[in-house]
Write an enzyme that holds these catalytic residues in place. Sequence first.
Site, mmCIF file in Angstrom:
data_model
loop_
_atom_site.group_PDB
_atom_site.id
_atom_site.type_symbol
_atom_site.label_atom_id
_atom_site.label_comp_id
_atom_site.label_asym_id
_atom_site.label_seq_id
_atom_site.Cartn_x
_atom_site.Cartn_y
_atom_site.Cartn_z
ATOM 1 N N ARG A 7 -0.653 -13.847 2.204
ATOM 2 C CA ARG A 7 -0.371 -12.796 1.221
ATOM 3 C C ARG A 7 -0.240 -13.379 -0.167
ATOM 4 O O ARG A 7 0.174 -14.519 -0.339
ATOM 5 C CB ARG A 7 0.955 -12.107 1.541
ATOM 6 C CG ARG A 7 0.965 -11.180 2.707
ATOM 7 C CD ARG A 7 0.396 -9.820 2.391
ATOM 8 N NE ARG A 7 0.768 -9.300 1.093
ATOM 9 C CZ ARG A 7 1.613 -8.313 0.886
ATOM 10 N NH1 ARG A 7 2.208 -7.733 1.879
ATOM 11 N NH2 ARG A 7 1.860 -7.888 -0.339
ATOM 12 N N ARG A 63 -15.745 -12.922 -5.900
ATOM 13 C CA ARG A 63 -17.202 -13.111 -5.999
ATOM 14 C C ARG A 63 -17.524 -14.183 -7.040
ATOM 15 O O ARG A 63 -18.359 -15.057 -6.809
ATOM 16 C CB ARG A 63 -17.901 -11.806 -6.357
ATOM 17 C CG ARG A 63 -17.810 -10.737 -5.298
ATOM 18 C CD ARG A 63 -18.654 -11.057 -4.082
ATOM 19 N NE ARG A 63 -18.622 -9.945 -3.152
ATOM 20 C CZ ARG A 63 -18.306 -10.054 -1.863
ATOM 21 N NH1 ARG A 63 -18.011 -11.237 -1.344
ATOM 22 N NH2 ARG A 63 -18.311 -8.996 -1.088
ATOM 23 N N CYS A 74 -11.415 -3.337 -1.541
ATOM 24 C CA CYS A 74 -10.355 -2.996 -2.480
ATOM 25 C C CYS A 74 -9.795 -1.620 -2.138
ATOM 26 O O CYS A 74 -10.503 -0.750 -1.645
ATOM 27 C CB CYS A 74 -10.878 -2.971 -3.915
ATOM 28 S SG CYS A 74 -11.450 -4.552 -4.516
ATOM 29 N N GLU A 77 -2.651 0.811 -3.941
ATOM 30 C CA GLU A 77 -1.295 0.819 -3.404
ATOM 31 C C GLU A 77 -0.683 2.206 -3.548
ATOM 32 O O GLU A 77 -1.107 3.001 -4.392
ATOM 33 C CB GLU A 77 -0.411 -0.176 -4.175
ATOM 34 C CG GLU A 77 -0.649 -1.613 -3.837
ATOM 35 C CD GLU A 77 -0.118 -2.013 -2.485
ATOM 36 O OE1 GLU A 77 0.880 -1.428 -1.988
ATOM 37 O OE2 GLU A 77 -0.712 -2.938 -1.903
ATOM 38 N N ARG A 93 -2.470 -7.046 -5.314
ATOM 39 C CA ARG A 93 -2.025 -7.696 -4.076
ATOM 40 C C ARG A 93 -3.264 -8.094 -3.281
ATOM 41 O O ARG A 93 -4.315 -7.485 -3.399
ATOM 42 C CB ARG A 93 -1.155 -6.753 -3.254
ATOM 43 C CG ARG A 93 0.211 -6.473 -3.853
ATOM 44 C CD ARG A 93 0.968 -5.455 -2.982
ATOM 45 N NE ARG A 93 2.348 -5.303 -3.354
ATOM 46 C CZ ARG A 93 2.808 -4.422 -4.244
ATOM 47 N NH1 ARG A 93 1.957 -3.625 -4.866
ATOM 48 N NH2 ARG A 93 4.087 -4.336 -4.505
ATOM 49 N N TYR A 111 3.218 -15.558 -5.122
ATOM 50 C CA TYR A 111 3.594 -14.409 -5.945
ATOM 51 C C TYR A 111 3.754 -14.910 -7.374
ATOM 52 O O TYR A 111 4.650 -15.700 -7.661
ATOM 53 C CB TYR A 111 4.885 -13.773 -5.426
ATOM 54 C CG TYR A 111 4.691 -13.215 -4.039
ATOM 55 C CD1 TYR A 111 4.317 -11.886 -3.854
ATOM 56 C CD2 TYR A 111 4.814 -14.030 -2.916
ATOM 57 C CE1 TYR A 111 4.098 -11.383 -2.579
ATOM 58 C CE2 TYR A 111 4.596 -13.531 -1.641
ATOM 59 C CZ TYR A 111 4.237 -12.206 -1.477
ATOM 60 O OH TYR A 111 4.014 -11.715 -0.229
ATOM 61 N N ARG A 119 8.502 -11.328 -4.056
ATOM 62 C CA ARG A 119 8.896 -12.515 -3.294
ATOM 63 C C ARG A 119 10.414 -12.586 -3.119
ATOM 64 O O ARG A 119 10.899 -12.889 -2.046
ATOM 65 C CB ARG A 119 8.381 -13.779 -3.991
ATOM 66 C CG ARG A 119 8.625 -15.042 -3.226
ATOM 67 C CD ARG A 119 7.776 -15.014 -1.991
ATOM 68 N NE ARG A 119 8.122 -16.065 -1.082
ATOM 69 C CZ ARG A 119 7.390 -16.400 -0.062
ATOM 70 N NH1 ARG A 119 6.261 -15.785 0.171
ATOM 71 N NH2 ARG A 119 7.762 -17.338 0.744
#
Length: 134
Positions: A7, A63, A74, A77, A93, A111, A119
């Site tokens: 993550r 890329r 993609c 959130e 994220r 993070y 975090r």
Amino acid sequence: MPVRGIRGATTANRNDAEAIVEATAELLEELIRLNDIDPEEVAFAYFTTTPDLDAEFPALAARQLGWIDVPLLCGQELAVRMPNPRGVTKCVRIVILHNTEKTQKEMKHVYLRGAQAIRRDLEQHRTHLERVIQ
């Protein structure tokens, strides 16, 4: 070979393509460095942005770093209302699925910038859980 999740999160300074790609590239470079990631070992990477970042797909940074054959996706959130410690604005994220013999505990999550608040919240949950288990 096992697949492990890695993550990461960061924040962009503003909602434009250059800022989003730059912040995402910085995050990816740190994840690559800390976890010794070879794109050939990446099964999949999923990027999300908060609703206030819509000028560019953050996967473009991958890329540009040569992740041409890696499946990338993609999404957006949830728009979680503030003040929520996980509700960081202008946030990118990422979850990387990495084929590796390393254990999940060996994965280094990153993070950066304003996403360090995520975090801190995660560490608080970890500490609480460790106290409950003992």
